[in-house]
Structures are given as C-alpha cells and as structure tokens.
Design an enzyme around this catalytic site. Structure first.
Site, short mmCIF file in Angstrom:
data_model
loop_
_atom_site.label_atom_id
_atom_site.label_comp_id
_atom_site.label_asym_id
_atom_site.label_seq_id
_atom_site.Cartn_x
_atom_site.Cartn_y
_atom_site.Cartn_z
N LYS A 72 19.77 -3.22 -27.34
CA LYS A 72 18.72 -3.17 -28.35
C LYS A 72 17.66 -2.13 -28.01
CE LYS A 72 16.42 -6.92 -28.71
NZ LYS A 72 15.28 -6.49 -27.85
N THR A 74 18.09 0.42 -26.01
CA THR A 74 18.79 1.70 -26.10
C THR A 74 18.85 2.17 -27.55
OG1 THR A 74 20.11 1.10 -24.16
CG2 THR A 74 20.93 2.91 -25.52
N ARG A 95 8.16 -2.54 -25.25
CA ARG A 95 7.48 -3.36 -24.25
C ARG A 95 7.67 -2.77 -22.86
NH1 ARG A 95 10.55 -8.71 -24.98
NH2 ARG A 95 12.18 -7.20 -25.42
N LYS A 106 18.78 -8.25 -14.98
CA LYS A 106 19.00 -7.05 -15.80
C LYS A 106 19.03 -5.76 -14.98
CE LYS A 106 17.01 -6.86 -19.84
NZ LYS A 106 15.97 -6.86 -20.90
N ALA A 274 10.43 -12.79 -25.12
CA ALA A 274 10.66 -13.35 -26.46
C ALA A 274 11.17 -14.77 -26.41
CB ALA A 274 11.64 -12.48 -27.22
N PHE A 302 15.08 -10.05 -27.73
CA PHE A 302 16.29 -10.86 -27.89
C PHE A 302 16.77 -10.86 -29.34
CE2 PHE A 302 14.59 -12.95 -23.92
CZ PHE A 302 15.55 -12.39 -23.10
N PHE A 383 30.96 1.18 -27.99
CA PHE A 383 31.46 1.25 -26.62
C PHE A 383 32.81 1.97 -26.64
CE2 PHE A 383 28.22 -1.79 -26.04
CZ PHE A 383 27.97 -1.95 -24.67
N TRP A 411 24.03 6.10 -26.94
CA TRP A 411 24.15 5.94 -25.49
C TRP A 411 24.83 7.17 -24.88
CZ3 TRP A 411 28.04 5.73 -21.83
CH2 TRP A 411 27.67 5.23 -20.57
#
Length: 558
Positions: A72, A74, A95, A106, A274, A302, A383, A411
């Site tokens: 998200k 990214t 954020r 993460k 969140a 999220f 992906f 990405w």
C-alpha cells in the site's frame, strides 16, 4: 533485483532546500534542514498558505492485509510519482514508520523497489526525532502524575483510577503491565501501570489532529489522566503539564519534507497505527500539501475497514477534508490467501483460491462506494509470479462490480509503471461527484457509533460490550463526550476480531472489552478482541538481520 535498501542507497538524492524552492516555490529560509535531504516546513509559512485553493485529495487504501503485506505504501509513492510522470503536480503524504514494526515484523515502511521515499534509513529509524518528542511528552505527563501524588496529591487523584500510561517506541510485551513506585516512601506510592507503544499514545493522535500550536496546547490540556475517588476527571491542564508538553512538541508539529527516488516531494509526518489508533498521517501535513499541489496522494493504514473508515470518520470529519476518490490496493497473492491458500499446502493457491478470495475485494469495494461515498479504482500491485489468467479474473470481477481496475508495476518501474493508475485517478477526480459520507452523526450515542461501524463495515451480527466497557460508555456519554467519533482497535487481518477468519465473514460478534477516552484527541477508542496496544516481537524479529558496517552503512531494512 536489488533489495529495497540497496536501491535506496544507490540513488542520487537532490538537496531538499533547493528542490523545495524549485518545485514548490518555498523559500529556503522557510525550511529547517535536518541534514541535506530532509527538512521541516515552518508553521508560519503554513499559515500563509491558508487562502490558496485546495488540490484533489486521493486516498490509497487496501484489501484486508496479509502477513507478507500488499504494498500500500509502495503504491502511494508509485502513484505520486506516476501523477508527476504524466505531467501533473502531485505530492505524497505518508505516516512516519514506528521503530516497533521496523525491528519487529516488517523491517521498514518507506515504500519499496523503485517506489520509495528517501533517505530510506533515516525515515525508518530516528528521522527528525518526532516520535522521541511524542514519547517524552507522554512520559513527562506520566512523571508529573506520580510526582503530584508523591507531594501531597492536592488534586485527590485516586491511584486506582489513573488511566494515563507510559510509552516506548518498541514492541516489548514485558512492559504491558508493570508496578511502579516500589522501593519505599522515597520512590512514591506503589500502583499498577503499563506501557503502550508510542504510536498508540493519545499524544501521537493529538499531534496528528492539531492544526496549530494553540490547538495543540488546547488538546494537550484536555487530556484526562485519571479520576478522583468521586470520579471527577483530572486533566493535564489541572497538573499544569500542557505548557511543558507543548514545548517538547513545538518542532514535532511541523511537517517533514523529503523526496521520492524520482525527486518528487513528500510529507512524511505522524504515525498512529490503524489497528490500535486512527492510522493517518498528520492533518497539518495533508492540509498543507493540498495548498501546494494539484493532486495529493495519502494513505490510510491497513485495510479499508480500518484505516479508510478512520480516515473518513475521524480525520476528514475533524479536518474538513473532501477526498475525490479512493485507490484500493490488491495483490493476487493476498486474494488467494483470503480464499484459503496455504503456503504449507502446494497447489492450494490456484484459481479457485483466487476466485474465493475475491469476496474480500468485493466487501471493501462496496464499503467504499456505499458507506464512504467515494469512487474507487482497484490497483493490482503486480508481482512477477502473477499469471495472465489470474490478472484477467480480477479485472473481469471488477468489471462486474462496475469499478475500474488497473495493473500497476511501480515497484519495478517507478512512476512509469503507475502511469495507467495515475490517468485513472485523474479521470475520477475530474469527473467529480464524490460525496464523502460518515457512518454516523456526531449526535449519535457512542454505543450506536460502534454498532454502526461493526454492522455496516464489518458485517457483524452484534456488538457485545463487556461490563467494564459498558460502564465506561455510559459514564462518558453522561459526561458530555458522546459527540466524539469512535476509533475501533482490532486485528487488521480480518473484518472480524478473529485474525484467522479470512475472506468476508458475516454474522460474527464484535467483542468490546475496554474503552479509552482520548479527550484531547477528541475520540473514544474501543479495544476489541485480543488486540494489544503494546505489541510483542515475533519469534524471529527483523532486528536480527539489521546491521551497520564499519563505514556506517546500514543493511537489513528490507
């Protein structure tokens, strides 16, 4: 493909002061540099921008997250770069990452691949010190509470009814419940206490919802720290703590300006979680970006049931924001997970799992359209392992729902890979017609507000309030806090409070075990299920792979 941190470290960054002057027409003396590549924008300049017209606000949210993540942030960065790539003047609002998840599960949160904000290591670690200031302000108030009791307790605080907790920006389960004041009379009065993570602190929420220093100080003063034996609330203002707390937070209130890998500007400021807080970057950063750019891309934390709901019902309500559209991020891998795919069972991640997992996508799309009142664009974060027939299945499904679906490769390809998504966003913004809606009215009772979120967004059959929570609801409703919005703290992995209940469950119960009054931030937090406001580290924390070499070069952050 190099790792995220290798890509970031190989990038040639532009010095932030001349970049801001050239791109935003902000004089260099309006910025306070923190090194060459990050700076804070002065509050005085922000006030002078108030008469400018607002740009379009674009919300990036996601389907219910899965442990590997959906990209998200990214996508938020990629879309901002994509809008600039197609010739639009766009900014990004994100954020700040918390050290807890950076060293926990993460390992970093500044985007990924060719869609990152930089300097990546700084942003993920100490950055400009905002979180340290927030933690210190929170813990100053905690120290003043115990000091006041030690020196006579003129306010008659009941040590059994102190609600203010200490914080640290790290996942540390051992600190969830502690005893303080041990060791004799010189160390104060013993009492039960506990720690939350900084991103769950009311001070974090206050910083992220304040619009000026005066508003910050007012909100800090309104914090309720506990109650007397007669249940009269005692505030930070009663303790004369608000001035010193505001002094610690003076610089933290100013938004942080950085850049993407492609030299586009971004505010990275504030960081409430969140799932246990309201999950949005600071209101002051978003409002400022809207005055500086034609398009502002921001994310909510999220899934759309958590971050997007709180974005609409708390941040937009408090800040008067009017988003133009929403981008819903999904991946083939995540949708298969919601359809029952199991990494331990080869062959379980086929088209059938993907087809079943689309129920999660449907629920989020319907919520955004029906309950949030926003046009939605589904963005498939591509992906290399995705198959053509899998992409086709998702696109066909979105066509049946009547919503746009765009394949994005930011990405790997940066802004160029998000050009199609950017064009779809521009079309949605120019079409207009967005009518952002709240799930409930200010005048609704607190219990009804919680039920509205549970029944409309989570599709719960009922809300069960434990006796403690019900007593708190009645007490705060009677005390005049009933007009506050609600912030539901629950697992991010499911619409329910059971993280293993994937897909789009219905008919479940939302169990509310505790409520917390954030009188300064002006919302009420409902703690649901097994959610913790102080997370723990996983069995193999990300900290084990993070390192720094003799030359000061950091590795292991993604």
């Amino acid at each position: 493909m190099p790792t995220d941190i290798e890509i970031a470290q190989a990038a040639t960054l532009q010095k932030i002061l001349p970049l801001a002057s050239r791109r935003l027409d902000i004089p260099e003396d309006a910025l306070s540099p923190y090194g060459h590549y990050k700076a804070k924008l002065s509050l005085e300049v922000i006030q002078r921008l108030s008469e400018r017209k607002n740009g379009h606000l674009v919300l990036v949210t996601a389907i219910s997250p899965t442990p590997p993540g959906e990209g998200k942030t990214t996508t938020t960065v990629g879309l901002g770069d994509g809008l600039n790539f197609i010739g639009k003047h766009a900014m990004i609002c994100l954020r700040e990452p918390s050290l807890g998840p950076c060293f926990g599960l993460k390992g970093g949160a500044a985007g990924g691949g060719r869609a990152q904000v930089v300097p990546m290591e700084d942003i993920n670690l100490h950055f400009t010190g905002d979180f340290h200031a927030i933690g210190l302000a929170n813990n100053l108030l905690a120290a003043l509470i115990d000091n006041h009791i030690h020196h006579g307790n003129a306010l008659h605080l009941d040590v059994r009814r102190i609600s203010w907790r200490r914080v640290v920006d790290m996942n540390d389960r051992a600190l969830r419940e502690i005893n303080v004041g041990l060791g004799g009379p010189g160390n104060g009065y013993p009492r039960q206490d506990g720690f939350d993570i900084v991103v769950a602190s009311e001070v974090m929420a206050i910083v992220c919802l304040s619009t000026s220093l005066a508003d910050l100080k007012r909100r800090l003063g309104n914090i309720v720290v506990g109650y007397t034996s007669q249940k009269r609330p005692v505030t930070a203002r009663d303790l004369k703590a608000d001035g010193a707390m505001a002094a610690l937070l003076k610089d933290a209130l100013a938004p942080n300006l950085v850049q993407t890998l492609e030299g586009n500007l971004a505010f990275v400021h504030g960081g409430p979680f969140a799932n246990i807080a309201h999950g949005c970057n600071s209101l002051i950063a978003t409002q400022t970006a809207l005055k500086l750019a034609d398009y502002v891309v921001t994310e909510a934390g999220f899934g759309a049931d958590l971050g997007a709901e709180k974005f609409i019902d708390i941040k937009c309500r408090k800040g008067g924001l009017q988003p133009a559209c929403a981008v819903l991020v999904a991946t083939v891998r995540a949708l298969k997970y919601h359809g029952g795919a199991d990494v331990k069972k080869p062959g379980s991640d086929g088209l059938l799992a993907l087809d079943l997992g689309l129920a999660n996508l449907r629920r989020h799309v319907e919520n955004i359209l029906t309950h949030y009142g926003l046009p939605v664009i589904v963005s498939i974060n591509r992906f290399d392992s995705d198959h053509v027939d899998e992409i086709a299945l998702i696109k066909d499904f979105c066509a049946e729902l009547g919503v746009a679906c765009v394949l994005a490769t930011h990405w790997a390809d940066g802004g160029a890979g998000a050009a199609d998504l950017a064009n779809a966003v521009v079309a949605a913004c120019e079409q207009g017609g967005a009518k952002p809606a709240s799930l409930y009215a200010d005048a609704d009772p607190l219990a009804d507000k919680i039920r509205a979120v549970a029944e409309k967004i989570y599709k719960a059959a009922e809300v069960v309030f434990e006796p403690k929570a019900l007593a708190q609801l009645l007490e705060w409703q009677a005390a005049g806090y009933g007009h506050f919005p609600v912030c539901i703290a629950k697992t991010q992995y499911s619409f329910s409070t059971d993280p293993m209940l994937r897909g789009a469950p219905t008919g479940h119960s939302l169990h509310v075990r505790e409520l917390r009054l954030n009188a300064g931030a002006e919302f009420v937090v409902a703690i649901c299920g097994d959610i913790m406001t102080m997370p723990g580290l996983p069995k193999v924390p990300s900290a084990e792979r993070i390192d720094v070499d003799d030359g000061g070069r950091i590795s292991g952050l993604f």
